[in-house]
Design a protein around this motif. Sequence first.
Motif, short mmCIF file in Angstrom:
data_model
loop_
_atom_site.label_atom_id
_atom_site.label_comp_id
_atom_site.label_asym_id
_atom_site.label_seq_id
_atom_site.Cartn_x
_atom_site.Cartn_y
_atom_site.Cartn_z
N GLY A 39 -12.18 -1.49 -6.51
CA GLY A 39 -11.64 -0.13 -6.45
C GLY A 39 -12.67 0.91 -6.05
N ASN A 87 -14.38 -1.35 -2.68
CA ASN A 87 -13.20 -1.72 -1.89
C ASN A 87 -13.61 -1.70 -0.42
N ASP A 109 -7.43 1.57 -7.50
CA ASP A 109 -7.67 0.33 -6.74
C ASP A 109 -7.64 0.60 -5.24
#
Length: 349
Positions: A39, A87, A109
């Motif tokens: 995330g 991410n 996320d």
Amino acid sequence: MSQSETNRRIVLASRPKGTPTTADFRLEHVPAPTAPEGGVLLRTLYLSLDPYMRGMMNERAPAYTRSIALAEVMPGGTVNRVVSSNNPRYKAGDLVLGNAGWQELSVTDGKDLFPLGELAQPSWALGVLGMPSFTAYVGLLDIGQPKPGETVVVAAATGAVGAVVGQIAKLKGARVVGIAGGPDKCRYAVEQLGFDECLDHRQPDLGKRLTAACPAGIDVYFENVGGAVFEAVLPRLNVGARIPLCGFVSSYNDENLPPGPNRVPLVQRVLLEKRIRLQGFIILDHYATRFESFRREMGEWVAKGQVKLREDVVEGLENAPTAFMGLLEGKNFGKLVVKVAADQGSMAA
Ligand SMILES: NC(=O)c1ccc[n+]([C@@H]2O[C@H](COP(=O)([O-])OP(=O)(O)OC[C@H]3O[C@@H](n4cnc5c(N)ncnc54)[C@H](OP(=O)(O)O)[C@@H]3O)[C@@H](O)[C@H]2O)c1
């Protein structure tokens, strides 16, 4: 970001009884979060304040949304910089549209983020290039369907949705009459937004003034406020008129139905006799099918200066509750956003 940084956030402290008060909100200082596995950690630059948040504060929220839990961070659309990322789709410094709510730092996320590139004015992603403007676009063009020469009336005419409704209606060749609260807003609607007329709903005899401003009657009424404004508009609608039912902000703080005789049969009679199409809509339903055409068309109108939206920028997260309470009483003038942090740019998120 320093290790000792704290996160300031505003949570729902109690459910409002009628009009919200500052006691319904609580400012908290909590340790700063870190980016979770897969995330990102976000810093909020701008927070959008919108009328729909009022319904979410109730235990029984409207069917299209959910109720905020007590002690939960107040939700809201935001423009953010990515502070740090685990991410692969995002890197530190990216500018994104998110749903961080009323707080300075947040984690996600990444699934709810929308990359913004480098916008000249990032807050526009919450206004003229974002949800309220998209609401105006879909409601007016798909439901209102104004034709050249027709008369369009829009309430909350200088607000985030209403200002864009009126300007698109002008681009489509309609006569546009706004309704707004106070002489400054009305002057702005005519002089800056190009409306043909704008009527102050706080002055007496709105109905008579509407008759004078709409000599050929009303073909499209874009409903944002309800209440006394709707009552003034209803008898002046033409046969075949369309009403995109976008909102009724004048009632959002009401605990009970208004007293007095039941007017439902009267409203139904007018709708039937005049073959009026009244259609409610929730903008969330339209992103999949209409957002791309909105982005293209609105992007061009904004670039050419044909559509603009004044912003009402409030400085500091701690001022969000007061600003939000003002939104429900017409104290905002244009799209209401909170500037939560200064933008240090992509290199210094
Ligand atoms: N259906 C959807 O998906 C959707 C999406 C976005 C917004 N909306 C709705 O669109 C409407 C406008 O939203 P917005 O974000 O553009 O807000 P806004 O117009 O920027 O702000 C709300 C405005 O409502 C007017 N108002 C407040 N209380 C009023 C009252 N008692 N009587 C008459 N007018 C009153 C005020 O304008 P004046 O001072 O000019 O009266 C105030 O500035 C709201 O009803 C909102 O719920 C619906």
